[in-house]
Write a protein that holds these residues in place. Structure first.
Motif, PDB file in Angstrom:
ATOM      1  N   GLY A   1      75.531  33.015 -49.572  1.00 46.27           N
ATOM      2  CA  GLY A   1      74.091  32.752 -49.604  1.00 46.27           C
ATOM      3  C   GLY A   1      73.690  31.697 -48.591  1.00 46.27           C
ATOM      4  N   PRO A   2      72.387  31.381 -48.547  1.00 43.40           N
ATOM      5  CA  PRO A   2      71.874  30.401 -47.587  1.00 43.40           C
ATOM      6  C   PRO A   2      72.580  29.045 -47.712  1.00 43.40           C
ATOM      7  CG  PRO A   2      70.062  31.482 -48.717  1.00 43.40           C
ATOM      8  CD  PRO A   2      71.318  31.954 -49.375  1.00 43.40           C
ATOM      9  N   ASN A   3      72.880  28.467 -46.546  1.00 45.55           N
ATOM     10  CA  ASN A   3      73.459  27.126 -46.465  1.00 45.55           C
ATOM     11  C   ASN A   3      74.822  26.964 -47.107  1.00 45.55           C
ATOM     12  OD1 ASN A   3      71.503  25.814 -44.848  1.00 45.55           O
ATOM     13  ND2 ASN A   3      70.105  26.093 -46.570  1.00 45.55           N
ATOM     14  N   VAL A   4      75.525  28.066 -47.243  1.00 47.04           N
ATOM     15  CA  VAL A   4      76.908  27.987 -47.701  1.00 47.04           C
ATOM     16  C   VAL A   4      77.796  28.295 -46.491  1.00 47.04           C
ATOM     17  CG1 VAL A   4      78.644  28.914 -49.268  1.00 47.04           C
ATOM     18  CG2 VAL A   4      76.263  28.698 -50.021  1.00 47.04           C
ATOM     19  N   GLY A   5      78.759  27.426 -46.269  1.00 48.42           N
ATOM     20  CA  GLY A   5      79.628  27.604 -45.113  1.00 48.42           C
ATOM     21  C   GLY A   5      80.634  28.721 -45.318  1.00 48.42           C
ATOM     22  N   GLY A   6      81.054  29.352 -44.243  1.00 48.57           N
ATOM     23  CA  GLY A   6      82.043  30.423 -44.326  1.00 48.57           C
ATOM     24  C   GLY A   6      82.466  30.871 -42.939  1.00 48.57           C
ATOM     25  N   LYS A   7      83.051  32.065 -42.897  1.00 50.11           N
ATOM     26  CA  LYS A   7      83.524  32.600 -41.622  1.00 50.11           C
ATOM     27  C   LYS A   7      82.446  33.444 -40.954  1.00 50.11           C
ATOM     28  CE  LYS A   7      88.172  33.061 -43.454  1.00 50.11           C
ATOM     29  NZ  LYS A   7      89.051  33.960 -44.212  1.00 50.11           N
ATOM     30  N   LEU A   8      82.322  33.281 -39.662  1.00 46.23           N
ATOM     31  CA  LEU A   8      81.365  34.083 -38.908  1.00 46.23           C
ATOM     32  C   LEU A   8      82.018  35.415 -38.532  1.00 46.23           C
ATOM     33  CD1 LEU A   8      78.704  34.415 -37.363  1.00 46.23           C
ATOM     34  CD2 LEU A   8      79.720  33.129 -35.481  1.00 46.23           C
ATOM     35  N   VAL A   9      81.408  36.511 -38.959  1.00 42.54           N
ATOM     36  CA  VAL A   9      81.942  37.839 -38.620  1.00 42.54           C
ATOM     37  C   VAL A   9      80.836  38.752 -38.103  1.00 42.54           C
ATOM     38  CG1 VAL A   9      83.764  37.687 -40.384  1.00 42.54           C
ATOM     39  CG2 VAL A   9      81.617  38.842 -40.935  1.00 42.54           C
ATOM     40  N   ILE A  10      81.256  39.802 -37.405  1.00 45.03           N
ATOM     41  CA  ILE A  10      80.313  40.793 -36.877  1.00 45.03           C
ATOM     42  C   ILE A  10      80.718  42.142 -37.478  1.00 45.03           C
ATOM     43  CG2 ILE A  10      79.239  41.691 -34.761  1.00 45.03           C
ATOM     44  CD1 ILE A  10      79.454  38.748 -34.219  1.00 45.03           C
ATOM     45  N   ARG A  11      79.770  42.801 -38.110  1.00 48.18           N
ATOM     46  CA  ARG A  11      80.145  43.981 -38.889  1.00 48.18           C
ATOM     47  C   ARG A  11      80.018  45.316 -38.179  1.00 48.18           C
ATOM     48  NH1 ARG A  11      77.180  42.511 -44.515  1.00 48.18           N
ATOM     49  NH2 ARG A  11      75.404  42.665 -43.102  1.00 48.18           N
ATOM     50  N   LYS A  12      79.472  45.279 -36.957  1.00 48.54           N
ATOM     51  CA  LYS A  12      79.317  46.536 -36.229  1.00 48.54           C
ATOM     52  C   LYS A  12      79.837  46.349 -34.806  1.00 48.54           C
ATOM     53  CE  LYS A  12      75.113  48.908 -37.837  1.00 48.54           C
ATOM     54  NZ  LYS A  12      75.459  48.785 -39.224  1.00 48.54           N
ATOM     55  N   PRO A  13      80.376  47.419 -34.202  1.00 51.28           N
ATOM     56  CA  PRO A  13      80.786  47.298 -32.797  1.00 51.28           C
ATOM     57  C   PRO A  13      79.562  47.103 -31.893  1.00 51.28           C
ATOM     58  CG  PRO A  13      80.908  49.588 -33.528  1.00 51.28           C
ATOM     59  CD  PRO A  13      80.585  48.778 -34.744  1.00 51.28           C
ATOM     60  N   TRP A  14      79.748  46.479 -30.753  1.00 49.73           N
ATOM     61  CA  TRP A  14      78.658  46.282 -29.789  1.00 49.73           C
ATOM     62  C   TRP A  14      79.188  46.622 -28.398  1.00 49.73           C
ATOM     63  CZ3 TRP A  14      81.723  42.851 -32.145  1.00 49.73           C
ATOM     64  CH2 TRP A  14      82.373  41.891 -31.382  1.00 49.73           C
ATOM     65  N   PRO A  15      78.302  47.013 -27.470  1.00 51.21           N
ATOM     66  CA  PRO A  15      78.769  47.574 -26.192  1.00 51.21           C
ATOM     67  C   PRO A  15      79.706  46.681 -25.387  1.00 51.21           C
ATOM     68  CG  PRO A  15      76.418  47.987 -26.464  1.00 51.21           C
ATOM     69  CD  PRO A  15      76.826  47.109 -27.608  1.00 51.21           C
ATOM     70  N   SER A  16      79.449  45.358 -25.365  1.00 54.66           N
ATOM     71  CA  SER A  16      80.261  44.497 -24.492  1.00 54.66           C
ATOM     72  C   SER A  16      81.450  43.886 -25.227  1.00 54.66           C
ATOM     73  CB  SER A  16      79.394  43.387 -23.905  1.00 54.66           C
ATOM     74  OG  SER A  16      78.922  42.545 -24.944  1.00 54.66           O
ATOM     75  N   MET A  17      81.811  44.428 -26.373  1.00 54.36           N
ATOM     76  CA  MET A  17      82.955  43.883 -27.094  1.00 54.36           C
ATOM     77  C   MET A  17      84.256  44.098 -26.325  1.00 54.36           C
ATOM     78  SD  MET A  17      83.320  46.755 -30.089  1.00 54.36           S
ATOM     79  CE  MET A  17      84.993  46.465 -30.655  1.00 54.36           C
ATOM     80  N   LEU A  18      85.228  43.216 -26.540  1.00 54.58           N
ATOM     81  CA  LEU A  18      86.539  43.442 -25.953  1.00 54.58           C
ATOM     82  C   LEU A  18      87.071  44.772 -26.482  1.00 54.58           C
ATOM     83  CD1 LEU A  18      89.297  41.286 -27.654  1.00 54.58           C
ATOM     84  CD2 LEU A  18      87.122  41.806 -28.722  1.00 54.58           C
ATOM     85  N   ARG A  19      87.863  45.454 -25.687  1.00 56.41           N
ATOM     86  CA  ARG A  19      88.426  46.729 -26.135  1.00 56.41           C
ATOM     87  C   ARG A  19      89.803  46.546 -26.752  1.00 56.41           C
ATOM     88  NH1 ARG A  19      83.673  47.493 -25.362  1.00 56.41           N
ATOM     89  NH2 ARG A  19      82.810  49.310 -24.285  1.00 56.41           N
ATOM     90  N   THR A  20      90.534  45.578 -26.206  1.00 56.94           N
ATOM     91  CA  THR A  20      91.862  45.271 -26.731  1.00 56.94           C
ATOM     92  C   THR A  20      92.360  43.997 -26.079  1.00 56.94           C
ATOM     93  OG1 THR A  20      94.078  46.185 -27.158  1.00 56.94           O
ATOM     94  CG2 THR A  20      93.127  46.634 -24.990  1.00 56.94           C
ATOM     95  N   ILE A  21      93.550  43.577 -26.433  1.00 55.38           N
ATOM     96  CA  ILE A  21      94.247  42.533 -25.689  1.00 55.38           C
ATOM     97  C   ILE A  21      95.171  43.271 -24.744  1.00 55.38           C
ATOM     98  CG2 ILE A  21      95.974  40.687 -25.849  1.00 55.38           C
ATOM     99  CD1 ILE A  21      94.737  39.986 -28.592  1.00 55.38           C
ATOM    100  N   HIS A  22      95.115  42.931 -23.475  1.00 57.63           N
ATOM    101  CA  HIS A  22      95.894  43.645 -22.480  1.00 57.63           C
ATOM    102  C   HIS A  22      97.353  43.772 -22.916  1.00 57.63           C
ATOM    103  CE1 HIS A  22      97.277  45.070 -18.613  1.00 57.63           C
ATOM    104  NE2 HIS A  22      98.214  44.147 -18.637  1.00 57.63           N
ATOM    105  N   GLY A  23      97.782  45.016 -23.060  1.00 56.03           N
ATOM    106  CA  GLY A  23      99.190  45.282 -23.387  1.00 56.03           C
ATOM    107  C   GLY A  23      99.603  44.957 -24.809  1.00 56.03           C
ATOM    108  N   ASP A  24      98.670  44.673 -25.696  1.00 59.38           N
ATOM    109  CA  ASP A  24      99.067  44.281 -27.044  1.00 59.38           C
ATOM    110  C   ASP A  24      98.043  44.688 -28.112  1.00 59.38           C
ATOM    111  OD1 ASP A  24     100.389  43.167 -29.179  1.00 59.38           O
ATOM    112  OD2 ASP A  24     100.708  41.210 -28.236  1.00 59.38           O
TER     113      ASP A  24
END
Ligand code: 7RM
Length: 650
Positions: free
Chosen positions: A462-485
């Protein structure tokens, strides 16, 4: 992370509304308009992104906007385009053809201007140089250069022929270059004889030579741009000068159509474990992200003189010096050197001289400016400025207010932009004509960004409660992978919280949905806006002959955000001396580079560990900060260690 309600004492009261004048001219001119577009971008992403992507030049249109098999995304599937063509050719034959693309100033004071037409010609020629060196589509090229136009030219030339660049920040050492060459299997290195920094010359070419000593290398050649003119060793059969190469080629080099998912660049960044990760970005989605965030967040106009003070070696330099602004046909300012050379007012002098309108910098720089004093600012006319930006770490409200009043003259909106190497483009920000700002808050998610704060179970808090920042949907400029891993990619970003991208940052949202980013909650430090993994510094320390064990933590620092504090235990019979302390600092500088120089080395007899042998960094952080150690110490194996550490007088 503990979730505690912090509403009462932390909620920021000040709110700054966009001025009517700014809103009237802005692309997004009201909160209602922002909300409508954001909702569309979440509810109908295909429609939203197709419309944005259509503003770019595609040699073949995509058949599908997104193919998502978590955690692997393909954007604009089947589409063909070329990033260099979108940044350059697209503006030729328009009124932008003879417009300045790059206004450059060297630290010693030289000035150069490259129009779009001239930049295009240089890029085409250098692309032909790459071809002459038999650089193939998909092969990796290392760029290790100071802030000269040739760095951007090299990047765009790679993009033109489909070579994947990997820019290594000029402040990294030979060993860091070597690691990146070996991980990326690069075939060519582009560098300079040297670069200027605070009046002295940084020996870039020599660092490259050192990096190439030793083990088997994939590197076939080194091309050096002559910048400083100092004596430079050139390895026969391997090294050539940029100007000699350019004299041999013509300026005709059509951009080749590349698949939307073709790798554009790999950029190494620090994580909580192991060696830096090669963050892979591809062509179509990345360009759409960089292009449209630049357009909306900076509300760029053809008349603007846009200055982002980042170095090209960081992601900010990629997205907001080179690709985003050039795709928008903007005039960018590029400055080679330090803000305090020859004096503390160099930046303000540049803003006055070029009539800079948009200025994008980092909180650590702002805090240094505050320390240097307003008198340096007051000497100059900054009335050309119309928009300010901040990036790299949380900006403290005091620094925000100073930036607003002293630099912005109380008239310029500030966009506090949260994003990462991995996200490729700005994710959380205000839009200058639409979203009211609160000092210290990065404000609201950008279009297409489904950002939330969750607890350890992955449930939204809820509002003003600390936690982890996450993104729930893919977006165009997202990384695709870690090179070779791929496994590491999955594990680092998509395993912590089910069904979401985990950013590694802690945050809370206030009752208006505004994000307040707390900073990293993993073992990554943010020192003057630079990401440094504690494990990288630890392995550098342990690579020294006399070190047995090391634990590195951040200590809050007024100027740099965090300072690097190292707890070190020595091998048997080694005496801790002041000299050794200096040697260890030097050693870390040598292994990683000046960015990672320890601020403090504390010798210890032992490190606090759990029964299973894990170093308890949480406790060391408190010791480093000089505060009383609190919290759970029940898993600590030997309690007396802690008392000794805290008591230790350095
Ligand atoms: C662009 C960049 C990413 C990390 C990120 C945060 C921190 C960046 C902000 C911020 C608060 C901001 N890429 N960070 N911007 N924290 N407010 N506006 O910096 O990959 O080098 O670093 O930087 O912790 O995770 S980066």
């Amino acid at each position: 992370m503990s979730s505690k309600n912090i509403e009462s004492h932390l909620v920021e009261k000040r709110v700054f509304k966009p001025s009517r004048d700014f809103s009237k001219k802005a692309r997004i001119g009201s909160m209602a308009e922002y909300q409508k577009l954001w909702e569309e971008s979440i509810a109908k992403p295909d429609k939203f992104w197709a419309r944005e992507a259509s503003e770019l030049l595609w040699q073949q249109k995509w058949s599908k906007v997104l193919e998502w098999k978590e955690p692997f995304a393909k954007w604009f599937v089947g589409g063909h385009l070329n990033v260099s063509e979108n940044c350059l050719d697209r503006h030729l034959g328009t009124p932008r053809q003879n417009k300045a693309a790059i206004l450059w100033e060297g630290e010693p004071g030289e000035k150069r201007t490259l129009t779009y037409q001239q930049l295009h010609r240089e890029v085409c020629r250098f692309a032909n140089v790459l071809k002459a060196h038999k650089v193939k589509k998909g092969e990796r090229v290392i760029i290790y250069m100071p802030m000269v136009p040739e760095a951007a030219i090299a990047m765009l030339a790679c993009a033109r022929i489909g070579a994947t660049h990997s820019v290594v920040f000029g402040g990294f050492s030979a060993e860091a270059i070597r690691d990146r060459i070996s991980d990326s299997q690069a075939v060519l290195v582009i560098t300079c004889d040297g670069g200027y920094r605070r009046g002295s010359v940084v020996p870039l070419k020599k660092n490259v030579d050192d990096a190439l000593k030793g083990d088997a290398q994939t590197v076939r050649g080194v091309i050096a741009f002559k910048r400083t003119g100092q004596e430079t060793h050139m390895e026969q059969g391997r090294d050539t000068w940029w100007h000699d190469e350019m004299a041999k080629v013509d300026a005709n080099c059509p951009a080749i159509p590349l698949d939307s998912e073709h790798p554009l660049f790999v950029l190494y960044t620090s994580g909580s474990t192991g060696k830096p990760k090669g963050i892979l970005h591809t062509t179509g989605g990345y360009l759409v992200g960089a292009y449209m965030t630049t357009k909306y967040v900076f509300d760029l106009r053809d008349e603007d003189v846009y200055w982002c003070t980042a170095d090209i070696g960081w992601v900010t330099g990629h997205s907001y010096i080179v690709y985003g602004p050039l795709a928008n046909g903007a005039t960018i300012l590029m400055y080679e050197g330090a803000p305090n050379w020859p004096e503390n007012d160099r930046f303000w002098k540049i803003i006055e001289d070029y009539r800079v309108t948009i200025f994008y910098t980092a909180p650590t720089a702002i805090r240094a400016f505050i320390r240097w004093g307003d008198q340096w600012v007051k000497k100059h006319d900054l009335s050309s400025l119309r928009l300010l930006g901040s990036v790299g770490e949380p900006i403290n409200p005091e620094a925000w207010m100073w930036y607003h009043n002293v630099i912005g003259g109380g008239r310029c909106p500030i966009v506090d932009t949260w994003w990462q190497t991995e996200t490729g483009a700005i994710m959380i920000t205000s839009l200058p004509g639409a979203v009211p700002t609160k000092p210290g808050s990065a404000a609201l998610p950008f279009f297409g960004v489904d950002a939330v704060v969750v607890d350890d179970n992955g449930d939204e808090v809820g509002p003003n409660v600390g936690g982890k920042l996450v993104i729930r949907k893919p977006w165009p400029s997202m990384l695709r992978t870690i090179h070779g891993d791929k496994p590491r990619y999955k594990k680092t970003y998509w395993a912590e919280v089910k069904g979401a991208y985990f950013a590694g940052d802690g945050a809370r949202r206030d009752k208006d949905g505004y994000f307040w980013i707390v900073g990293r909650i993993d073992d990554v430090l943010n020192v003057a806006g630079h990401r440094i993994g504690t494990s990288e510094v630890e392995s550098a320390l342990v690579s020294h002959a006399v070190v047995a064990e090391a634990a590195v933590v951040g200590r809050p620092d007024d100027l740099k955000g965090q300072a690097v504090v190292c707890f070190v235990t020595l091998k048997q019979d080694v005496t801790a001396t002041e000299q050794l302390r200096e040697d260890l600092k030097k050693h870390v500088r040598h292994v990683i580079g000046p960015v990672a120089t320890p601020d403090e080395i504390r010798f210890a007899d032992a490190l606090p560990k759990t029964r299973s042998g894990k170093i308890m960094r949480r406790l060391l952080k408190q010791v480093a900060a000089g505060v009383t150690v609190t919290g759970d110490t029940s898993s600590l194996e030997d309690l007396s260690i802690l008392a000794k550490l805290a008591a230790k007088e350095d």
